[in-house]
Design a protein around this motif. Sequence first.
Motif, PDB file in Angstrom:
ATOM      1  N   HIS A  46      48.663  37.657  51.388  1.00 33.33           N
ATOM      2  CA  HIS A  46      47.948  38.407  50.374  1.00 33.33           C
ATOM      3  C   HIS A  46      46.492  38.542  50.749  1.00 33.33           C
TER       4      HIS A  46
ATOM      5  N   GLY B 178      44.214  36.628  41.485  1.00 30.47           N
ATOM      6  CA  GLY B 178      45.556  36.650  42.046  1.00 30.47           C
ATOM      7  C   GLY B 178      46.470  37.702  41.438  1.00 30.47           C
TER       8      GLY B 178
ATOM      9  N   LYS C 197      42.826  39.032  48.960  1.00 31.91           N
ATOM     10  CA  LYS C 197      42.126  38.985  47.673  1.00 31.91           C
ATOM     11  C   LYS C 197      40.757  39.614  47.795  1.00 31.91           C
TER      12      LYS C 197
ATOM     13  N   SER D 189      45.357  44.142  36.278  1.00 38.19           N
ATOM     14  CA  SER D 189      44.026  43.745  36.723  1.00 38.19           C
ATOM     15  C   SER D 189      42.933  44.682  36.205  1.00 38.19           C
TER      16      SER D 189
ATOM     17  N   GLU E 263      45.258  41.791  45.943  1.00 42.37           N
ATOM     18  CA  GLU E 263      45.080  41.064  44.681  1.00 42.37           C
ATOM     19  C   GLU E 263      43.622  40.935  44.307  1.00 42.37           C
ATOM     20  N   ASP E 264      43.385  40.740  43.002  1.00 45.11           N
ATOM     21  CA  ASP E 264      42.009  40.511  42.564  1.00 45.11           C
ATOM     22  C   ASP E 264      41.675  39.018  42.679  1.00 45.11           C
TER      23      ASP E 264
END
Lengths: 257, 318
Positions: free
Chosen positions: B44, B242, B46, B272, B238-239
């Motif tokens: 992922h 998460g 972030k 998000s 992802e922010d």
Amino acid sequence: MTGPKNLESRTKHIRETWAKRCNKVLYMSSVKTDFPTVELNVSEGRDNLYWKTIRAFQYIHRHHLDEADWFLKADDDTFVVVDNLRYVLSRYDPEKPWYVGRRFTPFVSQGYMSGGAGYVLSKEALRRFIKGFDTGQCTHFSTIEDMALGKCMETMKVKLADSRDVKGRQTFHPYPPRYYLIRQQPRPRPWYLIYEHYEPIEGPGCCSDFVVSFHYIYGVQLYALEYLTYHLRPYGYKHRFNPDEETELNKEALVGV
Amino acid sequence: MLSEGGSFMKGMVMGGLFCLVLSFLGSFSPSLESSTDDHHHHHHVKAQSNDELTHFSDSQMQQLISEVRVSCIIMVQPKILVYWATAVDTWSKHCDKAVFYTSESSKALEAVDLNEKDEWARLRKALKHAYENAGDLRWFFVAQPTTFAIIENLKYLVLTKDASQPFYLGNVMKSGELEYVAYDGGIVLSYEALKRLVHVFQDEAKCPERGRALWKLSEEKQIAVCLKYTGVFAENGEDVHGKGVFNSKSVDSLITDSMKDNPTNVVEGCCSDMAVTFNGMSPNQMQVMMFGVYRLRPYGHDFHDSLTFYPPEGSDND
């Protein structure tokens, strides 16, 4: 304004979202519950809406007059951005007789405010509304709540405020966003814009960035609007509309009529 | 007796060896190209937090902003003309460059006509064209006009990432052993990833253009397979909290899910604040979305973001 049928399906979601931002919120119904709802001595149904409104304002005047400067009447399918409502109202003095909302033209000479979009009475306007009924100057002459209330406002010499922003864009809306924002070819007024007092603008120029209300908003759409207003944003974006920045245009504010 | 036993044993050994070889080949994955930097073992990516950004000087920030420009590759067809027109009038205006690639030309709207019916062949041509005409753009966003994107949030996501490293980002899905980015949530490629992809297109064995013998993989999976050969793997965007920022569903659909899953915390439990994409919205909903994203907000809430993205010129709905 709500009723027993709608507490679970509609009013509950309002309680979870925008109602929390009011200084005080009262849920008006025909039945007292632990929601909590206030019991007004009326029946449910559209024909009783004006009686319900009259009783609601009388109740507030009797029990809660000193707890606020402005009194918003909204339905259980209205979405309100309370921060933006405060911004619009900040232009006006609550000790003067003001009535704020989406201005409609017909039936009443000075016009009246759309019920669906929600409207606000200043403290003085509320006093005059109550006095109107106490003295018989105002009566339940019609079941059409918004128009009838507008007539009482006219009788009691309450003035209609202009709720549009400095660019002339509307803040209160009697229908959902898609009715106003979709681009249209120039055309005669569609049915839902027939009553407008101010010349309607269709497409992106219709609506203020600092929208106050939309109506016919239920469940999913209520949370979706909450998400779009208070959560989702474009990081770092410099908005085009910045009314607090000093410019020549912004120095002229629209005040009353 | 012994000789029969002997052949039997030989047969067993050969069979056993054959099975071993087969299973070894089955689990064989192409080796990673060695590089001096990390191999993206985590899957992922972030965004950095606002706090982290305050550590950069003004001139460093200016540098980052100038490098994080996005080239949008939008795959259209005349049969979805209204979506095409809507993308032109809405989110694509926020790309530093937006090029529409079509299967056949339309009199109504401008596009690069690839004159290609096969979707995979068309996508390959578009990616190749975008790579060859990249200029100084280093981030590439591939989408269909049925997706709505917020490019500012894409820039925020990749702001401190190095485009000369291979990045292949989006809403990551899994099909068997293959992890791929869902097309309908938008696909993000760094310059290095696009470069490797365009080069492996030349390898007909690893990444064939047509007639993929046994089964026709969807384009989104084809991209993942081809990129895997070059050592590039799908990563979920992802922010800081998460939450996924690339969505294959619409706002309404995600809210509906959240009303079921988090009835007491619908909005916080949903999507998000820095979402990059949504999918499944109608053209009219996208027009409303422009207002909802770029204009609608509560008076008096200021965010003190670490950088500024200016509105595009000549646009009236943002």
